[in-house]
Design an enzyme around this catalytic site. Sequence first.
Site, PDB file in Angstrom:
ATOM      1  N   TYR A   1     -13.151   1.215  18.979  1.00 48.60           N
ATOM      2  CA  TYR A   1     -12.500   1.842  17.819  1.00 48.60           C
ATOM      3  C   TYR A   1     -12.606   1.089  16.490  1.00 48.60           C
ATOM      4  CZ  TYR A   1     -10.189   5.273  20.924  1.00 48.60           C
ATOM      5  OH  TYR A   1      -9.921   6.276  21.812  1.00 48.60           O
TER       6      TYR A   1
ATOM      7  N   CYS B   1      -7.830   5.163   2.562  1.00 54.98           N
ATOM      8  CA  CYS B   1      -7.069   4.113   3.246  1.00 54.98           C
ATOM      9  C   CYS B   1      -7.105   2.835   2.409  1.00 54.98           C
ATOM     10  CB  CYS B   1      -7.640   3.864   4.645  1.00 54.98           C
ATOM     11  SG  CYS B   1      -9.184   2.936   4.654  1.00 54.98           S
TER      12      CYS B   1
ATOM     13  N   ASN C   1     -17.133   9.878   7.932  1.00 55.05           N
ATOM     14  CA  ASN C   1     -16.684   8.837   8.857  1.00 55.05           C
ATOM     15  C   ASN C   1     -17.526   8.854  10.129  1.00 55.05           C
ATOM     16  OD1 ASN C   1     -15.275  11.309   9.269  1.00 55.05           O
ATOM     17  ND2 ASN C   1     -13.603  10.304  10.335  1.00 55.05           N
TER      18      ASN C   1
ATOM     19  N   GLU D   1     -15.722   6.954   2.912  1.00 56.24           N
ATOM     20  CA  GLU D   1     -15.958   6.285   1.627  1.00 56.24           C
ATOM     21  C   GLU D   1     -16.982   5.168   1.798  1.00 56.24           C
ATOM     22  OE1 GLU D   1     -13.119   7.037   3.063  1.00 56.24           O
ATOM     23  OE2 GLU D   1     -11.515   7.437   1.617  1.00 56.24           O
TER      24      GLU D   1
END
Length: 145
Positions: free
Chosen positions: A58, A96, A52, A65
């Site tokens: 943000y 997620c 990540n 992934e």
Amino acid sequence: MSNVSGFPESHRVPELFQAALAVQRNAYAPYSHFPVGAAILTPSGRIHAGCNVENAAYPVGSCAEAGAIAAMVAAGETEIVALLTICDSIEVGTCCGGCRQRVREFAALDTPIYACGPDGVRAVFTMEGLLPTSFGPDNLSGFVS
Ligand code: THU
């Protein structure tokens, strides 16, 4: 020793785990302090990994992934044989929702997805288990060329 044995040899779980663990260490997660690593096995036998990468703005951050998929596609491959993710969550940390759809683009419904912690594999899912009745490339056949 981490719990990475006892899975089908063709999934290469020990190697996927080591690859995901290595990139998890490079995760850029200064905001969440939640580093994630992901590793993808392709039919050629290659393993592509990603972590990540967060951002001061943000929503612009990206998941592990997504990084692994980008590395796979950049290497000229578009098929996921097995996916493994690792995070430090106490609970089982699965992909997620957005990443389930990202993975779906390149996976079969029975593609295995291994969710790991530092101790090894905590749960194994299939693509269909994580994203039932999903929308994928086949749904567009006949509509786009
Ligand atoms: N994260 C991933 O990399 N993959 C997932 O499937 C779940 C969440 C990242 C995004 C963010 O950098 C951090 O974990 C906390 O949500």
